[in-house]
Motif scaffolding. Structure first.
Motif, short mmCIF file in Angstrom:
data_model
loop_
_atom_site.label_atom_id
_atom_site.label_comp_id
_atom_site.label_asym_id
_atom_site.label_seq_id
_atom_site.Cartn_x
_atom_site.Cartn_y
_atom_site.Cartn_z
N UNK A 1 0.83 -1.21 0.00
CA UNK A 1 0.00 0.00 0.00
C UNK A 1 0.86 1.26 0.00
N UNK A 2 1.92 1.26 0.81
CA UNK A 2 2.79 2.44 0.88
C UNK A 2 3.53 2.67 -0.43
N UNK A 3 4.05 1.58 -1.02
CA UNK A 3 4.76 1.71 -2.29
C UNK A 3 3.82 2.18 -3.40
N UNK A 4 2.61 1.65 -3.42
CA UNK A 4 1.64 2.07 -4.44
C UNK A 4 1.28 3.54 -4.28
N UNK A 5 1.09 3.96 -3.03
CA UNK A 5 0.76 5.36 -2.76
C UNK A 5 1.89 6.27 -3.21
N UNK A 6 3.12 5.90 -2.88
CA UNK A 6 4.28 6.71 -3.28
C UNK A 6 4.41 6.78 -4.80
N UNK A 7 4.14 5.64 -5.47
CA UNK A 7 4.26 5.65 -6.93
C UNK A 7 3.23 6.57 -7.58
N UNK A 8 2.04 6.65 -6.98
CA UNK A 8 0.98 7.49 -7.56
C UNK A 8 1.22 8.98 -7.29
N UNK A 9 1.88 9.29 -6.20
CA UNK A 9 2.07 10.70 -5.81
C UNK A 9 3.43 11.25 -6.21
N UNK A 10 4.32 10.40 -6.72
CA UNK A 10 5.66 10.87 -7.09
C UNK A 10 5.60 11.72 -8.36
N UNK B 1 8.88 2.49 -8.08
CA UNK B 1 8.05 2.21 -6.91
C UNK B 1 6.91 1.25 -7.28
N UNK B 2 6.33 1.43 -8.45
CA UNK B 2 5.25 0.54 -8.88
C UNK B 2 5.79 -0.87 -9.10
N UNK B 3 6.99 -0.98 -9.66
CA UNK B 3 7.60 -2.29 -9.87
C UNK B 3 7.89 -2.97 -8.53
N UNK B 4 8.35 -2.19 -7.57
CA UNK B 4 8.61 -2.74 -6.23
C UNK B 4 7.32 -3.22 -5.58
N UNK C 1 4.66 -4.31 -7.11
CA UNK C 1 4.25 -5.55 -7.79
C UNK C 1 5.07 -6.74 -7.29
N UNK C 2 6.36 -6.53 -7.05
CA UNK C 2 7.21 -7.63 -6.58
C UNK C 2 6.81 -8.07 -5.18
N UNK C 3 6.56 -7.10 -4.30
CA UNK C 3 6.13 -7.45 -2.95
C UNK C 3 4.77 -8.14 -2.98
N UNK C 4 3.89 -7.67 -3.88
CA UNK C 4 2.58 -8.31 -4.02
C UNK C 4 2.72 -9.76 -4.46
N UNK C 5 3.65 -10.04 -5.36
CA UNK C 5 3.87 -11.40 -5.81
C UNK C 5 4.41 -12.27 -4.67
N UNK C 6 5.31 -11.70 -3.86
CA UNK C 6 5.83 -12.43 -2.70
C UNK C 6 4.70 -12.79 -1.75
#
Length: 259
Positions: A81-90, A99-102, A104-109
């Motif tokens: 959630x934090x990474x997604x929020x940062x990617x949208x507001x950057x 940030x979006x790629x990160x 997605x990777x954490x989501x896959x984990x």
């Protein structure tokens, strides 16, 4: 009819039909016999108490494991959630992409961990079935309507213990992710017995061939570091080669069979 064994010809005292074994023992032997019986009863009681303690410890360990898994998944979800929020507001497009790629990777984990630990009583995991489900999820997440991801899973079904299946699941995730990122065409995932090492998990894809002298240990990418680390954890060996037609890449993790 009266049984002669209980008649007057018997050596039993009057009114006694059956004789217990200890009635034939001398007093000293009878005392020793009863002492040993008492010791056996105490030993059995102690063993039962130890078994109950063991059952309680196992139950507590299962509860701690469930709580740990729950907390881990919550932490992963918060990180996503934090990474997604940062990617949208950057305001920086490159940073937003990273940030979006990160995320997605954490989501896959998180998906892998949830799938591999979903069965509380599971001691082994049908790994080919896991690969099929994982690749189906990956295709749905990474493909678009115009360009669907094509992943095939082949080979034999193998039941692996969780201690091997969980690291191998993360390895499979990284290999498939790299194949989709750098390769082209269909991705072939294969799980099969290996006569020399035990088992082999391979991921192959088309596209540009690997450069000559490619050394995975020299790679600075996080994905390759994860692959090497988990391969070492399961006592495996990583082999890298070109595809059957000299194009693309084939990554194979050879790991020992269970005894």
């Amino acid at each position: 009819m009266i049984d002669e064994r209980s008649s007057g010809g018997s050596d039993l005292p009057p009114g006694v039909i059956f004789r217990t074994p200890d009635q034939d023992l001398p007093a000293a032997e009878l005392t020793d016999y009863r002492l040993r019986e008492l010791q056996l009863r105490k030993t059995l009681a102690k063993s039962e108490a130890l078994l109950l303690q063991k059952d309680e410890l196992i139950r507590r360990q299962e509860l701690l494991k469930e709580e740990s898994n729950h907390r881990l998944l919550n932490d992963l979800q918060m990180t996503i959630s934090l990474l997604s929020l940062q990617s949208r507001t950057s305001a920086n497009p490159e940073a937003a992409s990273q940030l979006a790629a990160a995320a997605n990777r954490v989501s896959m984990i998180a998906r892998i961990h949830r799938r591999l630990t979903s069965s509380k009583a599971a001691r082994t995991i049908a790994f080919k079935k896991f690969l099929e489900d994982f690749c189906l999820d990956f295709s749905a997440m990474s493909s678009s309507d115009d360009s669907p991801a094509k992943i095939s899973v082949e080979g034999s079904e193998i039941d692996l213990p969780a201690t091997t299946a969980i690291p191998l699941g993360f390895i499979a995730s990284e290999l498939v992710t790299n194949a989709a990122k750098y390769g082209k065409g269909r991705i072939a995932v294969r799980l099969e017995p290996d006569p020399k090492h035990g088992y082999a998990l391979s991921v192959a894809n088309g596209g540009p061939a690997l450069p000559e002298g490619f050394d995975p240990s020299a790679s600075k990418g996080l994905g390759m570091k994860i692959i090497r680390s988990f391969t070492s954890q399961i006592g495996g060996e990583l082999q890298i080669s070109r595809g059957a037609d000299g194009q693309g890449a084939r990554f194979a993790v050879l790991f020992p069979a269970l005894k």
